[in-house]
Write an enzyme that holds these catalytic residues in place. Sequence first.
Site, mmCIF file in Angstrom:
data_model
loop_
_atom_site.group_PDB
_atom_site.id
_atom_site.type_symbol
_atom_site.label_atom_id
_atom_site.label_comp_id
_atom_site.label_asym_id
_atom_site.label_seq_id
_atom_site.Cartn_x
_atom_site.Cartn_y
_atom_site.Cartn_z
ATOM 1 N N CYS A 1 -1.803 62.099 -11.382
ATOM 2 C CA CYS A 1 -2.760 61.818 -10.419
ATOM 3 C C CYS A 1 -3.751 60.710 -10.827
ATOM 4 O O CYS A 1 -4.280 59.998 -9.950
ATOM 5 C CB CYS A 1 -3.687 63.129 -9.904
ATOM 6 S SG CYS A 1 -4.659 62.777 -8.556
ATOM 7 N N HIS B 1 -3.511 60.254 3.733
ATOM 8 C CA HIS B 1 -2.198 59.720 3.156
ATOM 9 C C HIS B 1 -1.517 60.700 2.314
ATOM 10 O O HIS B 1 -0.278 60.374 1.645
ATOM 11 C CB HIS B 1 -2.686 58.676 2.213
ATOM 12 C CG HIS B 1 -3.217 58.619 0.903
ATOM 13 N ND1 HIS B 1 -2.616 58.837 -0.248
ATOM 14 C CD2 HIS B 1 -4.467 59.145 0.464
ATOM 15 C CE1 HIS B 1 -3.192 59.231 -1.423
ATOM 16 N NE2 HIS B 1 -4.413 59.462 -0.796
#
Lengths: 406, 137
Positions: free
Chosen positions: A332, A210
């Site tokens: 993140c 991804h």
Amino acid sequence: MSAETAPIYLDYAATTPLAPEVLEAMLPWMRHQVGFGNPSSSGHAYGREAAAAVEHARRQVAALIAADADGVVFTSGATEADNLAILGAVRFAMARGRGRHVVSSRTEHSAVLGACERLRREGAEITLLQPDRSGRIHVEQVGEALRDDTVLVSIMHANNETGVLQDVAALARLLRPHPAVLHVDAAQSAGRCPIRVRDWGIDLLSISAHKLYGPKGIGALWVRPRPRLRLEPLQYGGGQERGYRPGTLPVHQIVGLGEACRLALQDLTRESARLHTLRARLRGGLEALGSVRIHGDGDMAPHIVSASFPCVHGEALSLELGGLALSAGSACSSARPGPSHVLRAMGLPDSLASSTFRFSIGRWTSAEQVDEAVAAVANALERLQPLSPLAARWRDGEPLDALHEY
Amino acid sequence: MSNEQAERSFSPAVLAHFRRPLHAGVLPGGGGLVGTGRAGTVKSGVMVQVQLRVGADGHIDDVAWLAYGCPATLAACSWTAERICGKPLQEVLAVGASDMVHALELAPVHRGRVLVVEDALRAALDAVVDGPNGKTE
């Protein structure tokens, strides 16, 4: 989120949209009539067709990283690949008394640091190297950290927060005479930077679909097949993926990863050059605003700019930059409160780390979008800086870092 | 956090003050008794400076603030400045963090931060009320 109000997507390092070609490639393997076979069912055509699709994808993945196809082990993503590499290699070595020392760095992804922390509790010794202020680990540092009982060195290729590239080819050269294996987390660099596993001599390499316009939920760990590198598996079952990762293979996901790798390899040179140009435009535009600090220098991945905006509070800036889809502060992991371990390791004060944003660009980012993003930041700073007691002191000549130590 | 989420975590009153802050800046020198108060640290995430100018009639003639802080902190400064400007000192002495929490419908996570705004206001008031003729800046 309607189309008109959708923020400009500048978070390609977090995830990328599925490429239309990848979706098309995946669809047949999710249809009722064909493509549903279990690749392990070699006794009939349904299974054999699925197995052929998996092997085709395996070659596509291997081609992107210039590695032998039989080394590709499909996993659920880069986090699992990192865990399998690190836990698998070190547990295997420790069980046979071959050593228990691991060398990694303070700026690794949480998946690597988490696995190392787990190993520490199992009796391993972990040396985490400190990067220099530009975020780089020097090959000599790794050389000095190596011991006779070092079994694994794990250093990422491109950092997920800053885009700093490590010289993993030089690391592999350093390790050639040493029995320790080299694991490289290439989740951010695969498809964006050239990777030559065979030529460089990398033993273990993690990738994620991804991050390169493939589907979520699939990735791969490349495991050196010759001489065969052995790992203690994380799970036990039917022996799929040479026993490294048992479980029925998700054919549609694997086909999606393969197609994403094929597209990435086909466009690698052109797309990488285009991104480098866009990144320079973004970096230059932000630098021209004056009160900004860009993190990382030297050899950088083409898609990430990490920038701190001193004098203004990160939450205020974040609200003001609502038209941009960015990662803020501890990029993140929104589940992790507090400042980023990566920026901390690079010597940034915590309050400055909290006013840090990661801009990451990709296949559908245009020069116009980059310019719009820079203009949005300029407007936000122009509005918020006059409210800040620090901005005046900065203009009077106080250094930015010192202001953030009050 | 997406912007929609960010906006949901702040009340309309916070967003209104954040977007159009009132009385931000520094008071110009000269004329009247000026008190400056500071509180907080950058490291803790909130730093506030409040300035008051008191006229001969004991009213707050002018207010100015600067703040390093989250949207709720900036809104609390703006709301407080608007609340106290033109008011007699005696009335202003009663204004504190609980008024800011109430008026701005602050979420529990933001309540601690406006205590710093109150501290800065108190320090500024101290400077004009108790100081040797206050401080003229």
